[in-house]
Scaffold this active site. Structure first.
Site, short mmCIF file in Angstrom:
data_model
loop_
_atom_site.label_atom_id
_atom_site.label_comp_id
_atom_site.label_asym_id
_atom_site.label_seq_id
_atom_site.Cartn_x
_atom_site.Cartn_y
_atom_site.Cartn_z
N ASP A 92 -6.51 -17.89 2.18
CA ASP A 92 -7.08 -19.32 2.00
C ASP A 92 -8.20 -19.34 2.84
O ASP A 92 -8.21 -18.74 3.70
CB ASP A 92 -5.89 -20.37 1.98
CG ASP A 92 -5.18 -20.47 3.30
OD1 ASP A 92 -5.61 -19.72 4.21
OD2 ASP A 92 -4.27 -21.18 3.47
N ASP A 295 0.75 -19.23 -6.09
CA ASP A 295 1.45 -18.89 -4.76
C ASP A 295 2.36 -20.02 -4.31
O ASP A 295 1.78 -21.13 -4.59
CB ASP A 295 0.48 -18.48 -3.71
CG ASP A 295 -0.35 -19.91 -3.13
OD1 ASP A 295 -1.01 -20.26 -3.81
OD2 ASP A 295 0.27 -20.04 -1.95
N CYS A 349 19.51 -9.32 -12.84
CA CYS A 349 18.16 -9.09 -12.01
C CYS A 349 18.21 -7.77 -11.18
O CYS A 349 19.05 -7.21 -10.90
CB CYS A 349 18.43 -9.91 -10.84
SG CYS A 349 17.16 -10.20 -9.67
N CYS A 351 16.50 -6.69 -8.47
CA CYS A 351 16.07 -6.86 -7.17
C CYS A 351 17.11 -6.06 -6.58
O CYS A 351 18.38 -5.65 -6.95
CB CYS A 351 16.08 -8.32 -6.46
SG CYS A 351 17.66 -9.08 -6.03
N CYS A 354 20.83 -7.42 -5.87
CA CYS A 354 21.41 -7.79 -7.08
C CYS A 354 21.70 -6.28 -7.42
O CYS A 354 23.16 -5.94 -7.68
CB CYS A 354 21.02 -8.48 -8.11
SG CYS A 354 20.65 -10.36 -7.76
N HIS A 381 15.86 -11.43 -3.05
CA HIS A 381 16.25 -12.08 -4.61
C HIS A 381 15.10 -13.22 -4.88
O HIS A 381 14.58 -13.04 -6.16
CB HIS A 381 17.55 -12.50 -4.71
CG HIS A 381 17.86 -13.29 -5.90
ND1 HIS A 381 18.26 -12.55 -7.12
CD2 HIS A 381 17.70 -14.58 -6.37
CE1 HIS A 381 18.51 -13.40 -7.91
NE2 HIS A 381 18.05 -14.56 -7.56
ZN LIG Z 1 18.26 -10.62 -7.39
#
Ligand SMILES: [Zn+2]
Length: 400
Positions: A92, A295, A349, A351, A354, A381
């Site tokens: 930015d 963002d 999920c 990730c 998980c 996550h």
């Molecule tokens: Zn997750």
């Protein structure tokens, strides 16, 4: 790479799917960009960020300028090398922090009955002139000055792939007269940033092409937002952003602003909504309003506060909706109900947290014990959740 190009791949009632090339690789849109304020996404290392498939991350000019400073970044060959990140980055302009952080500090000082002292009479945190903004470092109270050209020069030394024009982020409650004055300044500053960027062959000090995006302001005034959209798009930036206090915080107003200006935005340029992406539904709403890039610090901040996203993208009558069993689309992992819950945060999920079977019970324990590992597992996550959601929206648009 000598230029920046955006390809619009598909446009439907649910939004746009596209892609753009940068000096550090391709980005597919819609895209959620995790925020790495101080050249780090809080509690994650670059391997974590790569593993959760973030295509582009953001860093803050104001923070990196004050610490470690551009001389340190230059000595390390720029921010990519400094933090060991080889994919696209965006910075930015520092404008938002200079105004918003300043206001926060001033209000805090006022509440505590303090005035900011700099060896002389009390000064406000930031002082705006037509030439730029003089402001106080939140780290040591030293005084600094950003002009539009200086903001671009600092961003050239940080070395991100996409840089932003320096703008004045006007408060929501600013009246039309002040907003008009600030907007004229923002437009003059945008032209100054553009000229400085052109003068330096649109490149960082390391020789790589940097795309420059302009920012549409105008607070909550329709005629000023429309005028700003015309002025900013006329300058021919590589991309167009919409900024202001409202964006991402007041979603009904954000969507209304997006609708006011949508017709004026060129189809062949990416559209970035700055600071938007706190709730999963926000992404759906903004994509539907024709925006491509987002963002927000919320995923990591919420994770640290025990709020973990849960829910799924679904379709309803041809439109995309976000469904969740939890209020606000997130569960409070510290709650007693999760103490013996053996399921992962969000079944399905993909990730690291998980897929490696870390249970709600274990995360509940780590959170209550304030263990450092909690921050990493929870942030992985939440950040992956928003990145994956933007990728799922993209797939839904592409498959019609
Ligand atoms: Zn997750």
């Amino acid at each position: 790479m000598n230029s920046f190009s955006f390809e619009l791949q598909k446009e439907t009632v649910n939004g746009r799917a596209g892609k753009f090339q940068t000096a550090h690789g391709e980005v597919q849109t819609p895209i959620f960009m995790p925020v790495g304020t101080q050249a780090t996404v809080k509690s994650l290392d670059t391997q974590d960020i790569e593993q959760l498939k973030a295509e582009i991350i953001l860093a803050n000019t104001y923070h990196l300028y004050l610490r470690p400073g551009t001389d340190v970044l230059e000595s390390q060959g720029g921010v990519h090398q400094f933090m060991g990140w080889s994919k696209p980055m965006l910075t930015d302009s520092g404008g938002f922090q200079v105004f918003s952080l300043g206001k926060q500090i001033e209000q805090k000082n006022l509440a505590e009955g303090k005035t900011v002292q700099h060896g002389g009479p009390a000064q406000p945190f930031s002082r705006i002139t037509d030439e730029g903004v003089e402001f106080t470092s939140h780290l040591d109270g030293s005084r600094h000055f950003f002009s539009p050209s200086q903001s671009i020069e600092i961003q050239r030394k940080i070395g991100a792939d996409i840089i932003m024009a320096f703008d004045e982020c006007t408060p929501d409650l600013a009246d039309a007269a002040y907003t008009r004055q600030a907007l004229d300044r923002t437009h003059r500053w945008a032209a100054e940033c553009y000229a400085y960027w052109e003068e330096h062959q649109r490149r960082s000090v390391y020789g790589q092409y940097q795309a420059l995006f302009g920012i549409i302001q105008g607070a909550q005034h329709q005629e000023l937002r429309v005028e700003s959209a015309k002025a900013i798009t006329a300058l021919g930036f590589d991309g167009v952003a919409v900024g202001g206090e409202t964006i991402g915080y007041n979603m009904p107003m954000t969507v209304e602003i997006m609708q006011w200006i949508q017709q004026m935005l060129p189809a062949d340029k990416p559209r970035y909504a700055m600071g938007l992406g706190r709730d999963p539904q926000n992404l759906l709403d903004a994509v539907q309003a024709g925006f491509d890039m987002f963002d927000c610090v919320a995923p990591t901040r919420l994770a640290r506060n025990g709020a973990l996203y849960s829910g799924e993208l679904d379709s309803h009558q041809g439109g995309l909706v976000f469904r969740s069993d939890s209020a606000k689309g997130r569960l409070q992992i510290g709650n007693q109900q999760y103490m013996k819950d053996a399921t992962v945060i969000q079944p399905g999920c993909d990730c690291f947290t998980c897929t490696h079977g870390y249970s709600r019970a274990y995360l509940n324990h780590l959170f209550r014990a304030d263990e450092l590992t909690y921050y990493r597992l929870a942030s992985i996550h939440n950040v992956r959740f928003m990145v994956r959601l933007s990728q799922q929206i993209r797939q839904a648009i592409l498959s019609g």
